[in-house]
Enzyme design. Structure first.
Site, mmCIF file in Angstrom:
data_model
loop_
_atom_site.group_PDB
_atom_site.id
_atom_site.type_symbol
_atom_site.label_atom_id
_atom_site.label_comp_id
_atom_site.label_asym_id
_atom_site.label_seq_id
_atom_site.Cartn_x
_atom_site.Cartn_y
_atom_site.Cartn_z
ATOM 1 N N LYS A 103 -1.756 -1.098 -3.197
ATOM 2 C CA LYS A 103 -1.839 0.291 -3.662
ATOM 3 C C LYS A 103 -0.882 0.515 -4.831
ATOM 4 O O LYS A 103 -1.272 0.994 -5.892
ATOM 5 C CB LYS A 103 -1.522 1.265 -2.519
ATOM 6 C CG LYS A 103 -1.785 2.703 -2.904
ATOM 7 C CD LYS A 103 -1.201 3.693 -1.923
ATOM 8 C CE LYS A 103 0.165 4.110 -2.409
ATOM 9 N NZ LYS A 103 0.831 5.099 -1.591
ATOM 10 N N ASP A 130 -4.917 5.515 -1.196
ATOM 11 C CA ASP A 130 -3.879 6.145 -0.370
ATOM 12 C C ASP A 130 -4.590 6.881 0.754
ATOM 13 O O ASP A 130 -5.812 6.777 0.917
ATOM 14 C CB ASP A 130 -2.970 7.054 -1.208
ATOM 15 C CG ASP A 130 -3.643 8.363 -1.584
ATOM 16 O OD1 ASP A 130 -4.895 8.471 -1.420
ATOM 17 O OD2 ASP A 130 -2.952 9.287 -2.025
#
Ligand code: SF4
Length: 216
Positions: free
Chosen positions: A126, A144
């Site tokens: 991420k 996310d």
């Protein structure tokens, strides 16, 4: 019967267009002036709001402007400086280890590949995708909690594992759209399609959204 790939692709195209019209201003919410600052901010943003990270980094980057400054910091001082972001001991440890690697392996610069970024302490896919997309123009899907939830509710994936969500959405969203699409999904999740309350009655994608996995 499961939906065809074509139907999901058609819906994805509509959602890309609608969200682009609704959130033209969507951008990276973490304040930064360099890839290095965004890297540190993104590590701090785990389990913390972007607004709080921005408050902390205002003074943090004045006190520690370089990887060398973070490495040389007393760990107690650094922990205290980032305490409001939560999990501060772990984050301080990761930041110092990450900065040591930047100095040792990359001449103090932030690397530009997924492989090199994810080898840094505290950096997962991420965070790496945030850096690659926002600093180096490399397409990627930032999964996310908002992005994962919205993708499932919109029927763009059924996966819950972030790496699988990333893979499926990377196939669905054209590369040139990916970075902004992620910013828009995250903003839409914050403003309209929250984890506890989905405001479908005011949502611009209501007509095309199958509204999967809504909170009861
Ligand atoms: S229609 Fe409802 S479930 Fe779908 S994105 Fe909008 S708020 Fe979320």
């Amino acid at each position: 019967m499961p939906e065809s790939k074509k139907a999901v692709g058609t819906r994805a195209k509509k959602i890309i267009r609608i969200l682009a019209e609704e959130h033209p201003e969507a951008d990276c919410a973490l304040d930064h002036r360099s890839p290095f600052q965004l890297l540190i901010s993104t590590i701090l943003s785990a389990q913390c709001t972007d607004a709080r990270v921005n408050q902390v980094t205002q003074s943090l980057f004045k006190k520690y402007p370089t990887p060398e400054a973070f490495v040389q910091a007393e760990s107690e001082d650094l922990e205290e400086a980032i305490r409001p972001t939560g999990f501060f001991r772990n984050k301080a440890k990761n930041i110092q280890a990450c900065c040591a690697s930047l100095i040792r392996d990359h001449g103090g610069r932030v690397p530009e590949t997924m492989e090199e970024l994810t080898a840094l302490a505290g950096v997962g896919r991420k965070t790496a995708n945030v850096i690659l997309g926002n600093c180096f123009g490399v397409p990627g899907i930032v999964v996310d909690t908002h992005f994962g939830r919205l993708s499932r509710r919109m029927g763009l994936t059924q996966e819950s594992d972030p790496v699988k969500v990333e893979r499926e959405l990377a196939d669905l969203i054209p590369p040139e759209e990916q970075v902004l699409f992620c910013h828009r999904m995250i903003l839409h999740g914050r403003q309209v399609c929250g984890s506890r309350k989905a405001q479908c009655e005011i949502c611009v994608v209501e007509m095309v959204c199958p509204k999967e996995e809504l909170p009861s």
